[in-house]
Design an enzyme around this catalytic site. Structure first.
Site, mmCIF file in Angstrom:
data_model
loop_
_atom_site.group_PDB
_atom_site.id
_atom_site.type_symbol
_atom_site.label_atom_id
_atom_site.label_comp_id
_atom_site.label_asym_id
_atom_site.label_seq_id
_atom_site.Cartn_x
_atom_site.Cartn_y
_atom_site.Cartn_z
ATOM 1 N N SER A 327 15.199 -5.400 2.260
ATOM 2 C CA SER A 327 13.871 -5.953 2.561
ATOM 3 C C SER A 327 12.976 -4.951 3.264
ATOM 4 C CB SER A 327 14.010 -7.211 3.428
ATOM 5 O OG SER A 327 14.322 -6.839 4.758
ATOM 6 N N CYS A 328 11.675 -5.231 3.212
ATOM 7 C CA CYS A 328 10.658 -4.412 3.883
ATOM 8 C C CYS A 328 10.586 -4.775 5.348
ATOM 9 C CB CYS A 328 9.292 -4.682 3.262
ATOM 10 S SG CYS A 328 9.017 -3.802 1.756
ATOM 11 N N ASP A 329 11.707 -5.017 5.978
ATOM 12 C CA ASP A 329 11.693 -5.370 7.388
ATOM 13 C C ASP A 329 12.541 -4.364 8.122
ATOM 14 O OD1 ASP A 329 12.235 -6.608 9.959
ATOM 15 O OD2 ASP A 329 11.380 -8.414 9.080
#
EC number: 4.1.1.17
Lengths: 380, 380
Positions: A327-329
């Site tokens: 994820s883009c986290d």
């Protein structure tokens, strides 16, 4: 890893359905685990902690084997009933319950409830008249890989008042519960908590109230990278502590295994999406998987649980890797403070097997953070 | 909190549907936020970070207003297209992509991709021939309330090689991106990253490659308990830094606000399930809500984001509380290290309003941990 899981995953690959991560749980292992608990603690009833893995097939198997169930919500009670358990085998073990949920559980036939304060006792007296309640006490989680916070339970000194309050309000003051900390690797940890429990039994007896039950909680470990004691060692240590503190008046006991019941029954297959370095002189490689904190591996928070990982390149030389999710986290990093040794032959597209993932993975998945679907799950 | 949200919540209560926590997002605020960004940075295109809140109504409004979209996965691309955006307004901004997902995005018409290493460039060259790529560089997140890890981006010194590799493989080496850290309260933080970006532009120019775009990333804050600078201050600081480092050859720029676009547009209504103390001399009360880390408030991890909380008893004297969620998980505690001051009149059944929750709440929810359903969401 079992032959049945291996064959299932091979068939899935052959069918071209291996496009995302999936968990496979082998019911044979769950059955073995149940029987190990039953043998190790023959006079103790097993209440499976449904939150660890509420897959219908797991609940149905355990219901057939005679297990009871520890539930956290009305939904879990309904799932357990749907799997074939009768309500007399269900405990509503969450100390934090809305009064309307207590009423709903009572209407469904549940008669056993956890409390840790007088306000919760009052809700139960109103919504579930005459029910049995047990009071959870705080106990320190030394020795656990995932120490519990102070969230659940009251100080042992406060428990007699809570239970006496229940008795006064027409409930059955039934017993005491505690939790020695998740993934507890020291079987001796039950001793201190049982000492507190016995003191509460004595205190209540002086007030004319006979408690009957000690809920020994969960905390039974599953094997990740380190070895853990066998269940039998826990049974022996607990029996010794019970004898020591309760003498020849050993109460009814229950345990609430979750991780210990299903953890080692599950394997996640995932895929390497990217392998890179952050700079030319970066000493570690970054290995990004298609599974991370938000689609199944939430228990890697603070790098607490360190899962065994098998790869197609096992046997190659290894090198330290930072392991991260897709994820883009930025918090979706699995192991960074303590990098993970993985084979240098591991590359984009390689499959990896993450073992010991039968507990606390599927239902932890986010509904769709970053558009990634929840973890797919198969029970065989 | 807006009148529209207040009226919605009142109607929900009157209808007796307020049995669980819910988020309400006011589209008027989203519209205001979009226009503030457009005014503050008139020469910059806005790419809304879909992951912050992918509600169809939010995406459709932003598509109508002319926004572009930063997406993390094929599902987010599909959601954005379904909301009315054309593929030329979509960036596939995740640096970690499966090659088949790149191919799928390309088939859907997407032509703008993020990279941070040569291996990712090679995937894009194969699966999205001729596409534009921008290289994300690492930059330290000083001043951010949620500092980013090193998960995304390469060292600035490595970026020219990554972009030159893209150029050699027939892709358009399009620009540079960075992220100054989420909830970034210091508008001056863009300066250092823009200095690095300008150096990369110069380096590539010497190699005969003209970069065109700087992706200024997200990080624009929303107001929680502390005040934050207005968007205009960010626009001015960024324009000054662009002029300083790029002179009169200011490149095309884009921003990727997520939290700054929807954070303050949402309010969660939740309910107090239990108020208790752990012992007679416990200086703090424990307040348990029906929402926690697993059904919407994941960003309270490490107590990073501290949401403003309004209660029906506001105005009363306050006392320190530990705030926790409803699940049987000991890590589901929202604020403990730094207890939260809440009115002493707060009691079981009280409603609370958690403000600034329009971003990073709904899709973070677990599918059903402990049997609790995902956060309900309404967009009005």
């Amino acid at each position: 890893m079992t032959d049945r899981i291996r064959e299932f995953l091979e068939a899935r690959r052959r069918a071209g359905r291996d496009t995302g991560p999936c968990l496979v749980v082998d019911l044979d292992i769950v059955r073995d685990n149940y029987q190990s608990f039953a043998r190790a603690l023959p006079d103790t009833r097993v209440f499976y902690a449904v939150k660890a893995n509420p897959a219908p097939e797991v609940l149905a198997l355990l219901a057939r084997l005679g297990s009871c169930f520890d539930t956290a919500s009305v939904v879990e009670i309904e799932q357990t009933l749907a799997a074939g358990a009768t309500p007399d085998r269900i405990s509503f073990g969450n100390t934090i319950k809305k009064e309307r949920d207590i009423a709903r559980a009572y209407a469904l036939g549940v008669r056993l409830f956890a409390v840790d304060c007088e306000a919760e006792v009052e809700k139960i007296a109103r919504a579930a008249p005459g029910a049995r309640v047990f009071c959870r006490i705080l106990c320190d989680g030394d020795g656990a890989e995932w120490p519990l916070s102070r969230k659940f339970g009251c100080a042992p000194q406060m428990a007699p008042r809570v239970l006496e309050h229940a008795h006064r309000l027409g409930l059955t003051a039934y017993g005491v519960s505690f939790h020695v900390g998740s993934q507890q690797r020291d079987p001796g940890m039950w001793d201190g908590a049982l000492k507190s429990a016995a003191e509460i039994f004595n205190d209540l007896a002086e007030r004319g109230i006979q408690l009957q039950m000690v809920n020994l909680g969960g905390g039974f470990p599953t094997k990740y990278l380190k070895n853990v004691p066998v269940v039998k060692a826990y049974g022996q240590a607990i029996f010794r502590a019970l004898s020591k503190h309760f003498g020849n008046r050993i109460p009814e006991t229950i345990i609430e295994p979750g991780r210990g019941m299903v953890g080692n029954a599950g394997v996640i297959e995932a895929e390497v999406v990217l392998v890179s370095r952050k700079s030319d002189d970066d000493p570690v490689r970054w290995v990004y998987l298609d599974i991370g904190k938000f689609n199944g591996l939430a228990e890697t928070t603070d790098e607490m649980i360190r899962y065994p990982i098998r790869t197609e390149a096992d046997g190659d030389a290894t090198a330290p890797c930072v392991l991260a999710g897709p994820s883009c986290d930025s918090i979706d990093v699995l192991y960074e403070k303590d990098p993970y040794l993985l084979p240098i032959g591991l590359e984009i597209g390689s499959k990896v097997l993450i073992e010991g993932t039968g507990a606390y993975t599927t239902t932890y998945s986010s509904v769709g953070f970053n558009g990634f679907p929840p973890l797919e799950s198969f029970v065989i």
